[in-house]
Design an enzyme around this catalytic site. Structure first.
Site, PDB file in Angstrom:
ATOM      1  N   SER A   1     -29.076 -25.302 -23.108  1.00  0.00           N
ATOM      2  CA  SER A   1     -28.032 -25.435 -24.526  1.00  0.00           C
ATOM      3  C   SER A   1     -26.691 -25.232 -24.169  1.00  0.00           C
ATOM      4  CB  SER A   1     -28.425 -24.301 -25.399  1.00  0.00           C
ATOM      5  OG  SER A   1     -27.741 -24.401 -26.619  1.00  0.00           O
TER       6      SER A   1
ATOM      7  N   HIS B   1     -29.336 -29.901 -24.281  1.00  0.00           N
ATOM      8  CA  HIS B   1     -29.697 -29.305 -25.578  1.00  0.00           C
ATOM      9  C   HIS B   1     -28.280 -29.040 -26.248  1.00  0.00           C
ATOM     10  CE1 HIS B   1     -32.185 -27.972 -28.904  1.00  0.00           C
ATOM     11  NE2 HIS B   1     -31.332 -27.015 -29.007  1.00  0.00           N
TER      12      HIS B   1
ATOM     13  N   ASP C   1     -26.723 -27.631 -29.831  1.00  0.00           N
ATOM     14  CA  ASP C   1     -26.777 -26.974 -31.182  1.00  0.00           C
ATOM     15  C   ASP C   1     -25.615 -27.368 -31.863  1.00  0.00           C
ATOM     16  OD1 ASP C   1     -29.157 -25.375 -30.654  1.00  0.00           O
ATOM     17  OD2 ASP C   1     -28.295 -24.531 -28.969  1.00  0.00           O
TER      18      ASP C   1
ATOM     19  N   MET D   1     -24.203 -26.349 -35.639  1.00  0.00           N
ATOM     20  CA  MET D   1     -24.362 -25.256 -36.820  1.00  0.00           C
ATOM     21  C   MET D   1     -23.182 -25.296 -37.808  1.00  0.00           C
ATOM     22  SD  MET D   1     -25.233 -21.981 -34.499  1.00  0.00           S
ATOM     23  CE  MET D   1     -26.347 -22.124 -32.991  1.00  0.00           C
TER      24      MET D   1
ATOM     25  N   HIS E   1     -29.983 -30.441 -31.952  1.00  0.00           N
ATOM     26  CA  HIS E   1     -30.573 -29.729 -33.060  1.00  0.00           C
ATOM     27  C   HIS E   1     -29.318 -29.494 -34.075  1.00  0.00           C
ATOM     28  CE1 HIS E   1     -32.276 -25.333 -33.658  1.00  0.00           C
ATOM     29  NE2 HIS E   1     -32.412 -26.432 -34.583  1.00  0.00           N
TER      30      HIS E   1
ATOM     31  N   MET F   1     -28.692 -27.793 -36.988  1.00  0.00           N
ATOM     32  CA  MET F   1     -28.994 -26.667 -37.877  1.00  0.00           C
ATOM     33  C   MET F   1     -27.958 -26.717 -38.880  1.00  0.00           C
ATOM     34  SD  MET F   1     -29.715 -23.743 -34.931  1.00  0.00           S
ATOM     35  CE  MET F   1     -28.703 -24.471 -33.769  1.00  0.00           C
TER      36      MET F   1
ATOM     37  N   MET G   1     -38.528 -22.484 -33.558  1.00  0.00           N
ATOM     38  CA  MET G   1     -37.748 -21.387 -33.280  1.00  0.00           C
ATOM     39  C   MET G   1     -38.419 -20.116 -32.679  1.00  0.00           C
ATOM     40  SD  MET G   1     -34.907 -22.904 -33.294  1.00  0.00           S
ATOM     41  CE  MET G   1     -33.971 -21.516 -32.991  1.00  0.00           C
TER      42      MET G   1
ATOM     43  N   GLY H   1     -28.726 -15.664 -27.336  1.00  0.00           N
ATOM     44  CA  GLY H   1     -28.762 -14.431 -26.674  1.00  0.00           C
ATOM     45  C   GLY H   1     -29.617 -13.452 -27.463  1.00  0.00           C
TER      46      GLY H   1
ATOM     47  N   ASP I   1     -37.276 -22.639 -28.754  1.00  0.00           N
ATOM     48  CA  ASP I   1     -35.964 -22.276 -28.657  1.00  0.00           C
ATOM     49  C   ASP I   1     -35.554 -20.876 -29.015  1.00  0.00           C
ATOM     50  OD1 ASP I   1     -33.006 -22.196 -28.573  1.00  0.00           O
ATOM     51  OD2 ASP I   1     -32.847 -23.967 -29.946  1.00  0.00           O
TER      52      ASP I   1
END
Length: 226
Positions: free
Chosen positions: A12, A37, A39, A41, A70, A72, A141, A149, A179
């Protein structure tokens, strides 16, 4: 498990050095990654803001690997086309943000990408039951989304196992991805439950040797679980 039973590692870029993004993406490709990947957001659905289609386009230019996006975000249907045009090969949307989930899945496929549906830790597997015949990928998820983290939530095992049974009952391949908190210490747990694709952020980009980090993940994915 799937038509392609190989272990897939998807680093990611959330954990990458964004100031050197192209070099980071090329480095993990050379190191043996299978997907990249991305992410996304929005600061609304999750408490963080990251990137958009322009950065996805930069990732696409930097790699020949599949780009796994992905979303989100709230109202993902507004942006699916933009991310596919930017180079996304796979687009994941959350059950929690798609009141018309069949329509959202169809939109992704019509735009030319493979369709993934994502479920948060508190969302039951049954939320996916009626779209299993229409999707290419499921993402479970194993942390609450929003930040990298975090600690792996081991209680997701039952959900992963349930989805694996449903996937195996389909007449087309579906990748089962996890993930959140994926490290050499947790990847075997998720693999044993039935996952075949693993998103890894700090477990790859947080290491000095990306190739060794990816090798370690693959090795531990196949280690016997107690």
């Amino acid at each position: 498990m799937t038509a392609d039973d190989a272990i897939l590692i998807a680093p990611s870029i959330l954990a990458a050095d964004i100031g050197a993004l192209a070099a980071e993406v090329k480095a993990v490709e050379t190191a043996g990654a299978d997907w990249i990947h991305v992410d996304v957001m929005d600061g609304h659905f999750v408490p963080n803001i990251t990137i958009g289609p322009f950065v996805t386009e930069a990732v696409r230019r930097a790699t020949t690997l599949p780009v796994d996006v992905h979303l989100m975000i709230e109202q993902p249907e507004r942006y699916v086309g933009d991310f596919v045009k930017a180079g996304a090969d796979r687009v994941g949307v959350h059950v929690e943000t798609c009141p018309n989930l069949h329509r959202s899945v169809a939109q992704i496929r019509e735009a030319g990408a493979k369709a993934c549906v994502v479920v948060n830790p508190a969302t039951p597997a049954t939320a996916l039951e009626h779209v299993m015949g229409n999707i290419d990928q499921v993402l479970v998820m194993t942390v609450n989304p929003g930040f990298g983290g975090q600690k792996y939530i081991a209680s997701m095992k039952d959900k992963i196992e349930t989805l694996r049974r449903w996937i195996d009952a389909q007449d087309h391949p579906i990748d089962l991805q996890v993930d959140g908190g994926i490290t050499p210490a947790t990847i075997g747990h998720a693999r044993a439950a039935g996952a075949n694709c693993f998103v890894a952020g700090t477990a790859v980009f947080g290491k000095e040797d990306y190739a060794q980090a990816i090798r370690d993940l693959r090795k531990q994915a196949t280690s016997p679980q107690g």
